[in-house]
Write a protein that holds these residues in place. Structure first.
Motif, PDB file in Angstrom:
ATOM      1  N   ILE A 592       0.852  -1.212   0.000  1.00 14.05           N
ATOM      2  CA  ILE A 592       0.000   0.000   0.000  1.00 14.05           C
ATOM      3  C   ILE A 592       0.879   1.250   0.000  1.00 14.05           C
ATOM      4  O   ILE A 592       0.599   2.225  -0.711  1.00 14.05           O
ATOM      5  CB  ILE A 592      -0.963  -0.014   1.207  1.00 14.05           C
ATOM      6  CG1 ILE A 592      -2.054  -1.080   0.992  1.00 14.05           C
ATOM      7  CG2 ILE A 592      -1.627   1.342   1.402  1.00 14.05           C
ATOM      8  CD1 ILE A 592      -2.913  -1.366   2.206  1.00 14.05           C
ATOM      9  N   LEU A 593       1.985   1.221   0.784  1.00 13.82           N
ATOM     10  CA  LEU A 593       2.912   2.364   0.803  1.00 13.82           C
ATOM     11  C   LEU A 593       3.511   2.580  -0.586  1.00 13.82           C
ATOM     12  O   LEU A 593       3.609   3.713  -1.070  1.00 13.82           O
ATOM     13  CB  LEU A 593       4.044   2.105   1.808  1.00 13.82           C
ATOM     14  CG  LEU A 593       3.790   2.536   3.250  1.00 13.82           C
ATOM     15  CD1 LEU A 593       4.980   2.175   4.120  1.00 13.82           C
ATOM     16  CD2 LEU A 593       3.546   4.040   3.351  1.00 13.82           C
ATOM     17  N   HIS A 594       3.871   1.490  -1.242  1.00 11.26           N
ATOM     18  CA  HIS A 594       4.446   1.566  -2.586  1.00 11.26           C
ATOM     19  C   HIS A 594       3.440   2.186  -3.556  1.00 11.26           C
ATOM     20  O   HIS A 594       3.781   3.061  -4.359  1.00 11.26           O
ATOM     21  CB  HIS A 594       4.852   0.144  -3.032  1.00 11.26           C
ATOM     22  CG  HIS A 594       5.550   0.127  -4.366  1.00 11.26           C
ATOM     23  ND1 HIS A 594       5.658  -0.999  -5.138  1.00 11.26           N
ATOM     24  CD2 HIS A 594       6.151   1.119  -5.086  1.00 11.26           C
ATOM     25  CE1 HIS A 594       6.286  -0.695  -6.267  1.00 11.26           C
ATOM     26  NE2 HIS A 594       6.598   0.588  -6.241  1.00 11.26           N
ATOM     27  N   LEU A 595       2.179   1.738  -3.446  1.00  9.23           N
ATOM     28  CA  LEU A 595       1.120   2.274  -4.315  1.00  9.23           C
ATOM     29  C   LEU A 595       0.943   3.772  -4.083  1.00  9.23           C
ATOM     30  O   LEU A 595       0.793   4.551  -5.025  1.00  9.23           O
ATOM     31  CB  LEU A 595      -0.210   1.540  -4.032  1.00  9.23           C
ATOM     32  CG  LEU A 595      -1.441   2.085  -4.767  1.00  9.23           C
ATOM     33  CD1 LEU A 595      -1.367   1.785  -6.254  1.00  9.23           C
ATOM     34  CD2 LEU A 595      -2.726   1.517  -4.203  1.00  9.23           C
ATOM     35  N   GLY A 596       0.959   4.189  -2.808  1.00  8.49           N
ATOM     36  CA  GLY A 596       0.764   5.600  -2.467  1.00  8.49           C
ATOM     37  C   GLY A 596       1.830   6.498  -3.056  1.00  8.49           C
ATOM     38  O   GLY A 596       1.552   7.628  -3.452  1.00  8.49           O
ATOM     39  N   LYS A 597       3.067   5.984  -3.132  1.00  7.95           N
ATOM     40  CA  LYS A 597       4.175   6.801  -3.638  1.00  7.95           C
ATOM     41  C   LYS A 597       4.216   6.808  -5.174  1.00  7.95           C
ATOM     42  O   LYS A 597       4.844   7.652  -5.778  1.00  7.95           O
ATOM     43  CB  LYS A 597       5.511   6.254  -3.120  1.00  7.95           C
ATOM     44  CG  LYS A 597       5.636   6.250  -1.604  1.00  7.95           C
ATOM     45  CD  LYS A 597       5.919   7.634  -1.061  1.00  7.95           C
ATOM     46  CE  LYS A 597       6.209   7.583   0.441  1.00  7.95           C
ATOM     47  NZ  LYS A 597       6.304   8.911   1.028  1.00  7.95           N
ATOM     48  N   SER A 598       3.517   5.827  -5.790  1.00  8.82           N
ATOM     49  CA  SER A 598       3.528   5.754  -7.260  1.00  8.82           C
ATOM     50  C   SER A 598       2.541   6.775  -7.816  1.00  8.82           C
ATOM     51  O   SER A 598       1.827   7.439  -7.066  1.00  8.82           O
ATOM     52  CB  SER A 598       3.124   4.351  -7.713  1.00  8.82           C
ATOM     53  OG  SER A 598       1.725   4.175  -7.525  1.00  8.82           O
ATOM     54  N   SER A 599       2.474   6.857  -9.140  1.00  6.66           N
ATOM     55  CA  SER A 599       1.558   7.840  -9.742  1.00  6.66           C
ATOM     56  C   SER A 599       0.242   7.190 -10.158  1.00  6.66           C
ATOM     57  O   SER A 599      -0.550   7.807 -10.855  1.00  6.66           O
ATOM     58  CB  SER A 599       2.231   8.479 -10.957  1.00  6.66           C
ATOM     59  OG  SER A 599       2.568   7.449 -11.885  1.00  6.66           O
ATOM     60  N   LEU A 600       0.015   5.937  -9.747  1.00  5.97           N
ATOM     61  CA  LEU A 600      -1.222   5.260 -10.155  1.00  5.97           C
ATOM     62  C   LEU A 600      -2.485   5.831  -9.513  1.00  5.97           C
ATOM     63  O   LEU A 600      -3.483   6.014 -10.179  1.00  5.97           O
ATOM     64  CB  LEU A 600      -1.123   3.755  -9.833  1.00  5.97           C
ATOM     65  CG  LEU A 600      -0.196   2.940 -10.759  1.00  5.97           C
ATOM     66  CD1 LEU A 600      -0.076   1.524 -10.238  1.00  5.97           C
ATOM     67  CD2 LEU A 600      -0.733   2.915 -12.180  1.00  5.97           C
TER      68      LEU A 600
END
Length: 953
Positions: A592-600
């Motif tokens: 979830i942290l990875h998703l939050g930092k991405s531009s998706l």
């Protein structure tokens, strides 16, 4: 004379734009014109006389040329003319010409046309000259035997008014009317005759009633209404007569007329407090509510039921009728349903709670199938709250209610689902026995929840109350199912690989300012990636929330995962399984942290949510006993503290309510024996008919009577100075939706003031209903002018204007005196009200008008200042007393009120005591007001500003 008898008969709308015609042209039209021009001339004469002109020269012209005409319109106008024309000389003797008029009316009373006879009889009711009436008496008596009911009906009225004003002209009137009543068949004639006997000779009326008391049900409704009034008055004046007539009132409860049933039920309640009487009256009210189609009628009759319930002795009787009261829920109107549910909830007891819950459950299920009505969602919310209250008061019912309500967590209406969630949270904390059932049901509906707010709440409940290994495993399974394939970023990129270019186009839009739920400002970044929109239905719910940029739910999920992982570690001894579970939880948080930092996602993750998830990862990697304690014990403890505080507050308010209603009887109070009481002592209770009539006419003095210091003098506004030629002052009487200005005008000069006119204009949502008519004021004379103003909404209104007049003999233009402004106080329209915190926050976010008032007072105590604001604005403090008790240097409180027009007003008081300025420093801070309309927000702000400046320490 009572208030009911001060009657105004003739109201004529007068257009004041045209120039008044001369007396000569009028005389010419009346003498030589055709019927049409005579009619117009007569109308002009009437209007001029109403405006204060005397026109004595036209009297004989009208008698000679207009009176003999047989045209019906002219005859009708002549009746108005003879009513208003001066009939006496200045020394008080009757004019000779009136003998001719009298003769003409004697002929009209013998006219073959019943309309002319009837309208002439109506006119005679208004005559105040006995000499004119005396020659007409035989003709009036003869009209009692006319074949047409219209003539007979008006003959009774004429005899009644003549008997009341000049008894010597017809001393045998009661006997005459009694004989007439016995033989009469027409309902309206009987009603008028009976009405006369009630007021003129009550004993004869009672004699007649006793002869036909068994046939009362067969009478027409207008006569039945008068009979109810008679019985009420007789029993009110002489309680020993009750036994004689109570059976008659019982019979009238079965009348076919709703009006008669309503009056009979009200009379029965005032005459008897026996349980059977109360039950019969209440049953009658309930039938009326169900059968009447008008919602206003339903609300009025419901209010009568609520009044009945307020009486401690009657409450027990009404408790047996709860199921009947619930039949009213078939009405589609939300306001009626709301009042009905509140009444049922007040009457619920351990004897009938089970039946009540069954009915409410059925109603809840019904709302699930009906979606076309706009109020269905609000009604469902009301039902959920009612069931919630029942379950808290009667815990045995909770097991029946919860499974039905849990279905609504997946409801698209967030408000109803939020209420269900609040209820479930309270139930799972209070009732240990239901925890297994609630957790099981929650896991069933978890995947179907559509709203992110409800999802967060459900996650919290599952994380807090899953205590077995199997339940914890089920929660993890549900979370994985709701999150979809992980890692999220890689799987999303793969999913779109065929449709998306390798480098995503990033567009930056303008930065947008938003107002959050709490009223603070937040900046939203408009960084977004433009890519083809995929169908979002195939996304699992949690994944959808995250890709929409709602990462607050992720922080909530991280807390839940931490709780269940720590609990799993405590429950499962095998190290391998422990590590596997904790690692899975950490993997979910990391992805979830990875998703939050991405531009998706549509919006990037906020720093707060990153901190929260990182903290949870740290806790799981270390598993310290302190953190375990905080996550698994302290959270639940804070909930139980909040719920117990809430329960205590409810109990306190219920206790206050019951103390208000309990009638305390002192041990040395004298006992009142009805048989031993003197007649005059029984009149302590006010006459209900007179009270309701006064209320309808806006003459009720109950408000003033409540406060011994309040009087009309406090509401008098001076409009001009004492040295002005015309002195004026106004008494402002506010009567719910309209304002009556009673203006006293005094001529302080030695001249006669002609066409003295009060010209008014309004500012704000006020509307002048009618223009006050001009007056002629003699030297040093005075007069009262009344003006009606309609009120359309709650805001500060201003009435301003001037008085213009002509001085007789003066060649100059019209004179003018400018009046002071009259400010209409908004407090007459605002009443304290209550709403839940959630509703308050929702309204605070929705309302667009805000008014920020700076505290400027000489008060030094925070609580005193708050109480002063509550008193001067009529608002209610929603913040519980417990939260305001104690002393620290600052205070915040939410206030709420509703206007009689249904407008909401919110206020937030944020005040502090500047400690560095010493103990005598005045309170400082701000009050923010929010309302739907600008007028309401500004008016409340003005009121606060005005009242805090007036404050004395």
């Amino acid at each position: 004379m009572t208030a009911a008898e001060n009657v105004c008969y003739t109201l004529i709308n007068v257009p004041m734009d045209s120039e008044p015609p001369s007396e000569i042209s009028l005389k010419n039209d009346l003498e030589k014109g055709d019927v049409k021009s005579k009619t117009e001339a007569l109308k002009k004469v009437i209007i001029m006389i109403l405006n204060g002109e005397k026109l004595p020269g036209l009297l004989m012209t009208i008698i000679r040329f207009v009176l003999p005409l047989q045209d019906h319109t002219i005859k009708k106008l002549l009746l108005v003319f003879w009513e208003i024309v001066p009939k006496t000389t200045p020394d008080g003797r009757l004019l000779h010409e009136m003998i001719l008029v009298c003769d003409a009316y004697r002929k009209d009373l013998q006219h073959p046309n019943e309309f002319i006879r009837g309208s002439t009889l109506r006119f005679l009711c208004k005559l105040k000259e006995a000499e004119l009436l005396e020659p007409l008496m035989p003709a009036i008596r003869a009209c009692l035997e006319h074949r047409h009911s219209y003539v007979r009906r008006n003959a009774v009225l004429a005899i009644y008014t003549i008997y009341r004003n000049f008894e010597h002209l017809i001393p045998d009137a009661p006997e005459l009317i009694h004989d007439f009543l016995v033989n009469e068949k027409d309902a309206s004639c009987k009603r008028n005759a009976f009405m006369m006997l009630i007021h003129a000779d009550q004993d004869r009326a009672l004699d007649y009633l006793s002869t036909c008391i068994d046939q009362v049900q067969t009478f027409g409704d207008i006569l039945q209404l008068v009979i109810v009034e008679l019985i009420y008055k007789v029993c009110h004046a002489n309680p020993s007569e009750r036994a004689r007539f109570i059976r008659c009132i019982y019979n009238l409860l079965q009348s076919s007329s709703p009006a008669v049933k309503y009056e009979a039920a009200g009379t029965l309640v005032t005459l008897s407090s026996a349980p059977t009487a109360i039950k019969a009256a209440a049953q009658c009210y309930i039938d009326l509510i169900i059968k009447e189609s008008d919602n206003n009628v339903k609300l009025i009759v419901l209010d009568r039921l609520v009044e009945l319930k307020e009486h401690p002795a009657h409450e027990r009787v009404l408790q047996d009728l709860v199921m009947d009261i619930l039949r009213v829920l078939s009405t589609p109107d939300l306001e009626v349903r709301k009042k009905t549910l509140q009444l049922a909830l007040d009457l619920v007891s351990s004897r009938n709670v089970e039946e009540l819950v069954i009915v409410l459950k059925k109603e809840v299920i019904k709302t699930n199938n009906v979606s076309e009505h706009e109020d269905t969602d609000k009604y469902r919310q009301l039902l959920v709250r009612t069931l919630h209250s029942c379950s808290v008061r009667f815990p045995d019912m909770a097991a029946n209610v919860i499974p039905v309500l849990m279905e609504f967590l997946s409801d698209s209406n967030e408000a109803a689902a939020a209420d269900v969630l609040e209820f479930v949270r309270e139930a799972i904390q209070r009732f240990d026995s239901l925890r297994m059932l609630i957790v099981e049901k929650m896991l069933e509906v978890f995947h179907a929840i559509k709203s992110v707010k409800i999802y967060r709440g459900a996650l919290w409940i599952l994380g807090e109350y899953c205590s077995t290994k199997e339940d914890i495993q089920s929660v993890m399974t549900e979370v994985r199912r709701s999150l979809g394939e992980i890692p999220i970023v890689e799987s999303e990129i793969k999913k779109e690989a065929g449709e998306l270019k390798p480098e995503e186009e990033i567009t930056v839009g303008p930065v947008q300012k938003l107002v959050t739920e709490m009223g603070t400002y937040a900046t939203q970044s408009a960084l977004s990636s433009s890519r083809p929109t995929k169908k979002e239905e195939d996304r699992p719910p949690l994944r959808g929330f995250l890709l929409d940029g709602d990462f607050f739910v992720a922080a909530s999920l991280a807390t839940t995962l931490t709780k269940i992982a720590l609990r799993y570690v405590a429950l499962v001894p095998e190290k391998k399984k422990q590590n596997s579970f904790v690692a899975e939880a950490m993997l979910l948080m990391a992805t979830i942290l990875h998703l939050g930092k991405s531009s998706l996602p549509k919006k990037p993750i906020t720093d707060d949510d990153v901190d929260r998830i990182s903290l949870c990862l740290k806790v799981l990697s270390e598993c310290s006993p302190l953190m375990n304690d905080i996550f698994n014990k302290e959270c639940r403890q804070s909930l139980s503290q909040m719920l117990s505080a809430k329960l205590e507050e409810e109990k306190l308010s219920q206790k206050k309510e019951s103390e208000k209603r309990n009638v305390a009887v002192q041990p040395d109070d004298p006992i009142s024996f009805m048989q031993l009481t003197a007649k005059n002592e029984m009149n302590c209770k006010e006459d209900q008919f007179q009270l309701s009539l006064l209320a309808a006419m806006g003459n009720t003095q109950r408000k003033e009577a409540a406060d011994p210091l309040a009087s009309k003098l406090n509401k008098v506004t001076q409009l001009t100075g004492f040295s002005d030629p015309v002195y004026a002052e106004a008494y402002v009487h506010v009567n719910q939706y309209d304002i009556v200005l009673d203006v006293l005008v005094v001529n302080q000069t030695s001249d006669t003031l002609q066409n003295c006119t009060l010209e008014l204009a309004t500012l704000g949502d006020l509307k002048l209903v009618e223009k006050p008519s001009p007056l002629t004021l003699a030297p040093h004379d005075f007069a009262n002018i009344k003006a009606n103003v309609k009120v359309a909404s709650t805001e500060n209104g201003i009435i301003f204007g001037n008085i213009v007049y002509d001085v007789s003999g003066a060649a100059s233009d019209r004179n003018c005196v400018v009046l002071s402004d009259i400010h209409i106080d908004i407090m007459d329209y605002i009443q304290p009200a209550t709403c839940t915190d959630a509703e308050f926050r929702q309204m605070w976010a929705e309302f667009e008008w805000e008014n920020k008032v700076t505290v400027n007072t000489n008060m030094i105590d925070l609580n005193d200042y708050l109480q002063h604001i509550l008193k001067s604005t009529n608002m209610k403090c929603l913040t519980p007393e417990k939260a305001l008790s104690g002393y620290c240097g600052f205070m915040a409180a939410n206030l709420y009120a509703r206007s009689i027009f249904g407008e909401d007003a919110l206020a937030n008081v944020s005040i502090e005591k500047p400690i560095h300025q010493g103990p005598d420093a005045a309170v400082t801070g701000h009050i923010r007001i929010r309302a739907k309309s600008q007028g309401m927000a500004l008016s409340l702000g003005d009121k606060i500003n005005l009242s805090q400046k007036k404050t004395s320490i």
